[in-house]
Design a protein around this motif. Sequence first.
Motif, PDB file in Angstrom:
ATOM      1  N   ILE A 107     -60.292  15.797  62.501  1.00  0.00           N
ATOM      2  CA  ILE A 107     -59.444  14.868  61.745  1.00  0.00           C
ATOM      3  C   ILE A 107     -59.784  13.455  62.179  1.00  0.00           C
ATOM      4  O   ILE A 107     -59.842  13.158  63.372  1.00  0.00           O
ATOM      5  N   ARG A 108     -60.014  12.598  61.209  1.00  0.00           N
ATOM      6  CA  ARG A 108     -60.398  11.231  61.526  1.00  0.00           C
ATOM      7  C   ARG A 108     -59.720  10.295  60.531  1.00  0.00           C
ATOM      8  O   ARG A 108     -59.621  10.610  59.351  1.00  0.00           O
ATOM      9  N   GLU A 109     -59.267   9.172  61.025  1.00  0.00           N
ATOM     10  CA  GLU A 109     -58.721   8.144  60.135  1.00  0.00           C
ATOM     11  C   GLU A 109     -59.895   7.474  59.423  1.00  0.00           C
ATOM     12  O   GLU A 109     -60.750   6.861  60.056  1.00  0.00           O
ATOM     13  N   LEU A 110     -59.963   7.629  58.097  1.00  0.00           N
ATOM     14  CA  LEU A 110     -61.084   7.099  57.332  1.00  0.00           C
ATOM     15  C   LEU A 110     -60.568   6.276  56.159  1.00  0.00           C
ATOM     16  O   LEU A 110     -59.635   6.688  55.465  1.00  0.00           O
ATOM     17  N   SER A 111     -61.204   5.144  55.927  1.00  0.00           N
ATOM     18  CA  SER A 111     -60.942   4.398  54.698  1.00  0.00           C
ATOM     19  C   SER A 111     -61.645   5.118  53.551  1.00  0.00           C
ATOM     20  O   SER A 111     -62.453   6.030  53.758  1.00  0.00           O
ATOM     21  N   ASP A 112     -61.365   4.703  52.325  1.00  0.00           N
ATOM     22  CA  ASP A 112     -62.058   5.296  51.179  1.00  0.00           C
ATOM     23  C   ASP A 112     -63.569   5.110  51.298  1.00  0.00           C
ATOM     24  O   ASP A 112     -64.352   6.033  51.028  1.00  0.00           O
ATOM     25  N   ASP A 113     -64.016   3.904  51.701  1.00  0.00           N
ATOM     26  CA  ASP A 113     -65.442   3.647  51.857  1.00  0.00           C
ATOM     27  C   ASP A 113     -66.049   4.574  52.906  1.00  0.00           C
ATOM     28  O   ASP A 113     -67.123   5.156  52.706  1.00  0.00           O
ATOM     29  N   GLN A 114     -65.374   4.710  54.041  1.00  0.00           N
ATOM     30  CA  GLN A 114     -65.882   5.557  55.112  1.00  0.00           C
ATOM     31  C   GLN A 114     -65.933   7.019  54.678  1.00  0.00           C
ATOM     32  O   GLN A 114     -66.864   7.752  55.024  1.00  0.00           O
ATOM     33  N   LEU A 115     -64.948   7.446  53.900  1.00  0.00           N
ATOM     34  CA  LEU A 115     -64.933   8.840  53.452  1.00  0.00           C
ATOM     35  C   LEU A 115     -66.128   9.144  52.555  1.00  0.00           C
ATOM     36  O   LEU A 115     -66.830  10.139  52.750  1.00  0.00           O
ATOM     37  N   ALA A 155     -72.884   9.152  42.290  1.00  0.00           N
ATOM     38  CA  ALA A 155     -73.074   7.694  42.283  1.00  0.00           C
ATOM     39  C   ALA A 155     -72.318   7.052  41.132  1.00  0.00           C
ATOM     40  O   ALA A 155     -71.647   6.019  41.293  1.00  0.00           O
ATOM     41  N   SER A 156     -72.409   7.653  39.951  1.00  0.00           N
ATOM     42  CA  SER A 156     -71.731   7.105  38.779  1.00  0.00           C
ATOM     43  C   SER A 156     -70.212   7.107  38.951  1.00  0.00           C
ATOM     44  O   SER A 156     -69.532   6.148  38.595  1.00  0.00           O
ATOM     45  N   ARG A 157     -69.694   8.192  39.510  1.00  0.00           N
ATOM     46  CA  ARG A 157     -68.246   8.277  39.722  1.00  0.00           C
ATOM     47  C   ARG A 157     -67.772   7.258  40.736  1.00  0.00           C
ATOM     48  O   ARG A 157     -66.683   6.680  40.593  1.00  0.00           O
ATOM     49  N   LEU A 158     -68.578   7.014  41.761  1.00  0.00           N
ATOM     50  CA  LEU A 158     -68.208   5.990  42.745  1.00  0.00           C
ATOM     51  C   LEU A 158     -68.181   4.610  42.096  1.00  0.00           C
ATOM     52  O   LEU A 158     -67.266   3.819  42.346  1.00  0.00           O
ATOM     53  N   GLU A 159     -69.176   4.333  41.253  1.00  0.00           N
ATOM     54  CA  GLU A 159     -69.181   3.028  40.585  1.00  0.00           C
ATOM     55  C   GLU A 159     -67.993   2.902  39.630  1.00  0.00           C
ATOM     56  O   GLU A 159     -67.397   1.822  39.521  1.00  0.00           O
ATOM     57  N   ASP A 160     -67.637   3.993  38.965  1.00  0.00           N
ATOM     58  CA  ASP A 160     -66.492   3.950  38.057  1.00  0.00           C
ATOM     59  C   ASP A 160     -65.195   3.635  38.798  1.00  0.00           C
ATOM     60  O   ASP A 160     -64.247   3.119  38.200  1.00  0.00           O
ATOM     61  N   ARG A 161     -65.161   3.966  40.099  1.00  0.00           N
ATOM     62  CA  ARG A 161     -63.975   3.676  40.910  1.00  0.00           C
ATOM     63  C   ARG A 161     -64.117   2.372  41.677  1.00  0.00           C
ATOM     64  O   ARG A 161     -63.399   2.110  42.634  1.00  0.00           O
ATOM     65  N   SER A 162     -65.075   1.552  41.227  1.00  0.00           N
ATOM     66  CA  SER A 162     -65.237   0.175  41.719  1.00  0.00           C
ATOM     67  C   SER A 162     -65.739   0.089  43.161  1.00  0.00           C
ATOM     68  O   SER A 162     -65.493  -0.915  43.841  1.00  0.00           O
TER      69      SER A 162
END
Length: 335
Positions: free
Chosen positions: A143-151, A174-181
């Motif tokens: 278990i690790r505290e992760l930001s969205d970017d880190q995850l 990659a496309s889904r990550l870009e769609d989520r800004s």
Amino acid sequence: MARKNLIGISSSDETPTSPADVRPIAGFVPPKARSAPIGGITRTLGNITQKFERAQDIEKQLAEGKLIVELDPVLVDGSFISDRLGMDPAELGTLVDQIREHGQQVPILVRPHPAIDGRYQVAYGHRRLAAVRQLGLRVKAVIRELSDDQLVVSQGQENNARTDLSYIERALFASRLEDRSFERDVIMAALNVDKAALSKMISVVRQIPIELIEAIGAAPQIGRRRWMELAEKLASTHVELKRILGSLSADNSSDQRFQDAFDALTPAMPIKETPRSKPWEPADGSVSVTVRATSKKAVVTYEAKDGPSFATYIAQRLDDLYEAFRKSERTSTGV
């Protein structure tokens, strides 16, 4: 249910920290301060305080990812960004057999769920989680505290290290990550690609309808070049998506479904008619006549000793022969 009842702790040698430093374990409420406790009450409160500090210490180590714990799979949700086009049943079955025989050797990585207290969210290890669920076991996890970017970086880099995502799955991720800004620097780090490769990935997904990608599936043997060719064919032809989807069979492998979709976009070559041959010879074999005909053309060949002279004889009587042919046509049709 308190989280301390849902996870199994391996060990710890960290020093306790104050309750204000870390997130408390779900369900554990610190004791209220009392004025001048005495005797047995003092000892009881002292024990409670020690247990609370110990729980805080464990929670801090979990947050830092220093312990491997065992979680109830019911409490673990998938990543908020899907990176797979389904799980291959055969591969999952193999993983289930391995874990049944040898146990779960590699823990999954999770973070505390950012929106639901007491739950977790997977960074990587979705197949291990699915296999453990089938076996009815608890899942080993860090278990690790992760930001969205880190995850998403952890999720992408783990898959890159294991090389178990196909090209189109990585492109779709990659496309889904870009769609989520997400910034492109983050996406490049997650997929371990440069700017040009990332642009091509996203371009391919933008040109191919998501319904078609999902219907084809992961297609592990199909690389970037073939997917780009499919995108180009979609742009240059006007075949209805419904027709392409109708050409795909769930009974085929995803690689074969890709080929079926590709073929559905390829104009059919005209079928060359096989000439029909009809040899004719008289009883004495002095001439041989062969007729090779298609729907639009016929070739008559005269061979053997009398072939050339017989051809000349027929040529001189073409008017009479054609008139006889027309009469036979009128007789057969009644016109």
